[in-house]
Motif scaffolding. Structure first.
Motif, mmCIF file in Angstrom:
data_model
loop_
_atom_site.group_PDB
_atom_site.id
_atom_site.type_symbol
_atom_site.label_atom_id
_atom_site.label_comp_id
_atom_site.label_asym_id
_atom_site.label_seq_id
_atom_site.Cartn_x
_atom_site.Cartn_y
_atom_site.Cartn_z
ATOM 1 N N PHE A 160 32.078 27.878 34.009
ATOM 2 C CA PHE A 160 30.898 27.040 33.775
ATOM 3 C C PHE A 160 31.196 25.641 34.292
ATOM 4 O O PHE A 160 32.272 25.089 34.049
ATOM 5 C CB PHE A 160 30.574 27.001 32.280
ATOM 6 C CG PHE A 160 29.358 26.185 31.955
ATOM 7 C CD1 PHE A 160 28.083 26.624 32.295
ATOM 8 C CD2 PHE A 160 29.481 24.970 31.299
ATOM 9 C CE1 PHE A 160 26.956 25.878 31.990
ATOM 10 C CE2 PHE A 160 28.366 24.215 30.981
ATOM 11 C CZ PHE A 160 27.104 24.676 31.323
ATOM 12 N N GLU A 161 30.241 25.059 35.020
ATOM 13 C CA GLU A 161 30.402 23.720 35.585
ATOM 14 C C GLU A 161 29.206 22.859 35.210
ATOM 15 O O GLU A 161 28.071 23.347 35.130
ATOM 16 C CB GLU A 161 30.523 23.789 37.106
ATOM 17 C CG GLU A 161 31.757 24.519 37.602
ATOM 18 C CD GLU A 161 31.756 24.692 39.103
ATOM 19 O OE1 GLU A 161 32.306 23.845 39.803
ATOM 20 O OE2 GLU A 161 31.168 25.699 39.562
ATOM 21 N N ALA A 162 29.461 21.576 35.006
ATOM 22 C CA ALA A 162 28.403 20.619 34.687
ATOM 23 C C ALA A 162 28.698 19.307 35.388
ATOM 24 O O ALA A 162 29.851 18.895 35.503
ATOM 25 C CB ALA A 162 28.297 20.402 33.174
ATOM 26 N N ARG A 163 27.656 18.665 35.879
ATOM 27 C CA ARG A 163 27.818 17.368 36.541
ATOM 28 C C ARG A 163 26.723 16.420 36.077
ATOM 29 O O ARG A 163 25.592 16.840 35.795
ATOM 30 C CB ARG A 163 27.785 17.524 38.056
ATOM 31 C CG ARG A 163 26.453 18.005 38.621
ATOM 32 C CD ARG A 163 26.548 18.274 40.108
ATOM 33 N NE ARG A 163 25.252 18.648 40.682
ATOM 34 C CZ ARG A 163 25.093 19.044 41.943
ATOM 35 N NH1 ARG A 163 26.148 19.154 42.748
ATOM 36 N NH2 ARG A 163 23.882 19.344 42.406
ATOM 37 N N ALA A 164 27.072 15.143 36.008
ATOM 38 C CA ALA A 164 26.124 14.111 35.582
ATOM 39 C C ALA A 164 25.575 13.385 36.808
ATOM 40 O O ALA A 164 26.272 13.211 37.812
ATOM 41 C CB ALA A 164 26.804 13.117 34.643
ATOM 42 N N TYR A 195 35.176 24.672 33.487
ATOM 43 C CA TYR A 195 35.942 25.391 32.471
ATOM 44 C C TYR A 195 35.795 26.893 32.703
ATOM 45 O O TYR A 195 34.694 27.397 32.947
ATOM 46 C CB TYR A 195 35.452 25.035 31.071
ATOM 47 C CG TYR A 195 36.248 25.695 29.962
ATOM 48 C CD1 TYR A 195 37.518 25.241 29.615
ATOM 49 C CD2 TYR A 195 35.732 26.789 29.267
ATOM 50 C CE1 TYR A 195 38.252 25.846 28.613
ATOM 51 C CE2 TYR A 195 36.460 27.399 28.246
ATOM 52 C CZ TYR A 195 37.726 26.924 27.933
ATOM 53 O OH TYR A 195 38.454 27.526 26.942
ATOM 54 N N SER A 196 36.940 27.605 32.646
ATOM 55 C CA SER A 196 36.953 29.059 32.796
ATOM 56 C C SER A 196 37.476 29.701 31.504
ATOM 57 O O SER A 196 38.400 29.173 30.877
ATOM 58 C CB SER A 196 37.833 29.466 33.980
ATOM 59 O OG SER A 196 37.336 28.955 35.192
ATOM 60 N N TRP A 197 36.884 30.827 31.133
ATOM 61 C CA TRP A 197 37.339 31.563 29.947
ATOM 62 C C TRP A 197 37.154 33.058 30.196
ATOM 63 O O TRP A 197 36.387 33.472 31.090
ATOM 64 C CB TRP A 197 36.620 31.083 28.699
ATOM 65 C CG TRP A 197 35.199 31.544 28.536
ATOM 66 C CD1 TRP A 197 34.717 32.485 27.687
ATOM 67 C CD2 TRP A 197 34.035 31.054 29.241
ATOM 68 N NE1 TRP A 197 33.365 32.629 27.803
ATOM 69 C CE2 TRP A 197 32.915 31.768 28.756
ATOM 70 C CE3 TRP A 197 33.833 30.102 30.236
ATOM 71 C CZ2 TRP A 197 31.629 31.543 29.218
ATOM 72 C CZ3 TRP A 197 32.564 29.887 30.711
ATOM 73 C CH2 TRP A 197 31.483 30.601 30.210
ATOM 74 N N PHE A 198 37.881 33.848 29.426
ATOM 75 C CA PHE A 198 37.887 35.297 29.631
ATOM 76 C C PHE A 198 37.335 35.992 28.390
ATOM 77 O O PHE A 198 37.765 35.719 27.261
ATOM 78 C CB PHE A 198 39.309 35.787 29.911
ATOM 79 C CG PHE A 198 39.385 37.205 30.380
ATOM 80 C CD1 PHE A 198 39.131 37.531 31.694
ATOM 81 C CD2 PHE A 198 39.711 38.233 29.496
ATOM 82 C CE1 PHE A 198 39.205 38.841 32.141
ATOM 83 C CE2 PHE A 198 39.789 39.542 29.921
ATOM 84 C CZ PHE A 198 39.530 39.853 31.253
ATOM 85 N N THR A 215 42.081 28.489 33.907
ATOM 86 C CA THR A 215 42.158 29.940 33.791
ATOM 87 C C THR A 215 41.646 30.554 35.087
ATOM 88 O O THR A 215 40.568 30.166 35.568
ATOM 89 C CB THR A 215 41.319 30.436 32.609
ATOM 90 O OG1 THR A 215 41.742 29.765 31.425
ATOM 91 C CG2 THR A 215 41.476 31.931 32.420
ATOM 92 N N THR A 216 42.390 31.500 35.658
ATOM 93 C CA THR A 216 42.030 32.045 36.956
ATOM 94 C C THR A 216 42.541 33.478 37.112
ATOM 95 O O THR A 216 43.469 33.899 36.416
ATOM 96 C CB THR A 216 42.609 31.161 38.086
ATOM 97 O OG1 THR A 216 42.354 31.763 39.353
ATOM 98 C CG2 THR A 216 44.102 30.967 37.925
ATOM 99 N N TYR A 217 41.940 34.192 38.063
ATOM 100 C CA TYR A 217 42.438 35.516 38.426
ATOM 101 C C TYR A 217 43.697 35.411 39.286
ATOM 102 O O TYR A 217 44.473 36.360 39.379
ATOM 103 C CB TYR A 217 41.387 36.276 39.238
ATOM 104 C CG TYR A 217 40.235 36.821 38.445
ATOM 105 C CD1 TYR A 217 40.451 37.698 37.396
ATOM 106 C CD2 TYR A 217 38.926 36.471 38.759
ATOM 107 C CE1 TYR A 217 39.387 38.216 36.674
ATOM 108 C CE2 TYR A 217 37.854 36.988 38.049
ATOM 109 C CZ TYR A 217 38.095 37.857 36.995
ATOM 110 O OH TYR A 217 37.039 38.372 36.281
#
Length: 447
Positions: free
Chosen positions: A166-170, A184-187, A267-269
């Motif tokens: 998930f990504e967010a920018r202002a 942010y990455s999560w599994f 977090t990554t593959y």
């Protein structure tokens, strides 16, 4: 001449006070200018003269006089912050001032998550809370590489099994977009299959405690982490980490969670990753390998030493941007500051002539007149500044242009760059950082 103009103005004021001004007398009008919040350090104004007889026109930016004439006036290199452009016309029957106010903001906001889901879990709902370091911003978000779309400060997502990002920018009021969105990455672990029905027909049941979790039993993976290359790196430079020597247990490894030791993680593959540390010091990184069934193991910590990678902080104290300095009996002293935690090694300066009496550097001209740092100037390519060393003392730098130097009075542009003892070079020339300063050099008045 000044006295005559002053007398005319006084007469106009008296006539105006007696209310005998013609109907055609009116103030100047600003037709167009920058928006209320602008991301550009430059500003262009379109304006018209007022009616009646205009004897003098005076323009000011933040109280400082500037040259101006209709229909357009362009100001360049203004610093961030609030600004006020004023036009005053003095004439028969009129002495009015009009102004335009706006704010320059060239810095993009920084976006952070103040709430996020667990790095590994079986929840299908993920909540994010988003904040920025500026007021009045709006946000755009995306999930798993989709296009950015407007979103609120709080986002709740419904996701399936596997790795998600998930990504967010202002985006601030001036339109500046965060070039490095919060990421942010999560599994999400797969749900275990339901247990077979019990023999007594009482229905099905879950794992002990009624919760969901990884498959029990089997052997976990074995995580291993190393640094590819030197364990010493400069601040801001990427360090290569390698977890490819990790070994699977009862199920293949599907996820690597890198903890960099500086309060951040990814977090990554992929079993290989890059990370740039923003602070100096010694950091202990580790990796957690997670297999398909949710079993996990964490590697030993590897230490990396981050040394100073920031260039010196430099600025010009004399002259001020857009200011004037006059050649004195002992010449002109140009000075400023240079500081760095590892120590400043060298500060260089370069000066080229922009305009003088009867001459103006043509835009796009291939040659410039560069001051040689001693007593004369040299003509060479405008793209190749003539740098010379300055004197350093107690956190400052300076050089003196002698009075007998064979250089022109006029408008010059001063450039400053510096290097520290570790080889980091400050060569980001800008008006805002005061490492690029235009100024006017006035001739010596004495005998």
């Amino acid at each position: 001449m000044r006295r005559a103009l002053s007398l005319v103005i006084e007469v106009a004021a008296v006539l105006s006070a007696l209310a005998i001004a013609p109907a055609s007398a009116s103030a100047a009008r600003i037709v167009a200018g920058p928006p209320a919040y602008s991301p550009s350090p430059d500003a262009t104004f379109t304006w018209e003269r007022g009616g009646g007889v205009v004897l003098a026109t005076e323009c000011r930016i933040d109280g400082t006089r500037v040259d101006c004439s209709p229909p357009t006036t362009t100001l360049r290199g203004l610093p961030d912050g609030e600004h006020r452009f004023q036009i005053r016309e003095i004439g028969l029957f009129t002495d009015d001032t009009v102004e335009w106010r706006w704010t320059i903001d060239t810095r993009a906001p920084d976006t952070v998550f103040t709430a996020k889901p667990r790095a590994v879990g079986d929840e299908r709902s993920a909540r994010f809370a988003i904040e920025a370091d500026e007021d009045g911003v709006r946000f755009e978000c995306r999930l798993d590489g989709a296009a950015f779309a407007p979103c609120d400060r709080e986002v709740i997502l419904s996701v399936g099994d596997g790795l998600h990002t998930f990504e967010a920018r202002a985006i601030d009021r001036a339109g500046n977009v965060d070039a490095s969105p919060a990421r942010y990455s999560w599994f999400v672990l797969p749900l275990p299959p339901p247990p077979p029905p019990s023999d007594d027909g009482a229905g099905s049941g879950g794992p002990i405690g009624g919760g969901l979790g990884p498959v029990l039993g089997g052997s976990p993976p074995r995580a291993e982490l190393r640094i590819a290359g030197s364990r010493t790196a400069r601040q801001g430079r990427p360090v290569r980490f390698d977890a490819s020597r990790s070994r699977a247990g009862s199920a293949p490894i599907v996820l690597y969670r890198f903890d960099w030791g500086d309060g951040t993680s990814d977090t990554t593959y992929q079993s290989r990753a890059l990370h740039a540390y923003r602070r100096t010091g010694t950091f202990a990184a580790k990796v957690t390998a997670i297999d398909r069934d949710g079993r996990a193991s964490t590697s030993q910590r590897v230490r990396v030493v981050i040394i100073d990678g920031e260039p010196p902080a430099i600025s010009v104290r004399q002259p001020r941007p857009g200011g004037r300095v006059r050649m004195g009996r002992s010449g002109v002293r140009i000075s400023g500051y240079a500081r760095d935690r590892s120590g400043v090694r060298t500060v260089w300066a370069a000066m080229h002539l922009v305009a003088t009496t009867g001459f103006r550097q043509r835009a796009g001209a291939p040659l410039c007149a560069w001051y040689d740092g001693r007593s004369a100037f040299r003509v060479r390519s405008c793209a190749r500044p003539l740098w010379f060393r300055t004197r350093r003392r107690r956190g400052g730098w300076s050089f003196v242009i002698p009075r007998r130097a064979r250089i022109f009075a006029g408008t010059w542009v001063l450039r400053i760059r510096a290097a520290d003892k570790l080889g980091n070079v400050a060569d980001d020339l800008s008006l805002r950082r005061r490492t690029l300063v235009p100024f006017e050099l006035l001739p010596y008045r004495g005998r």
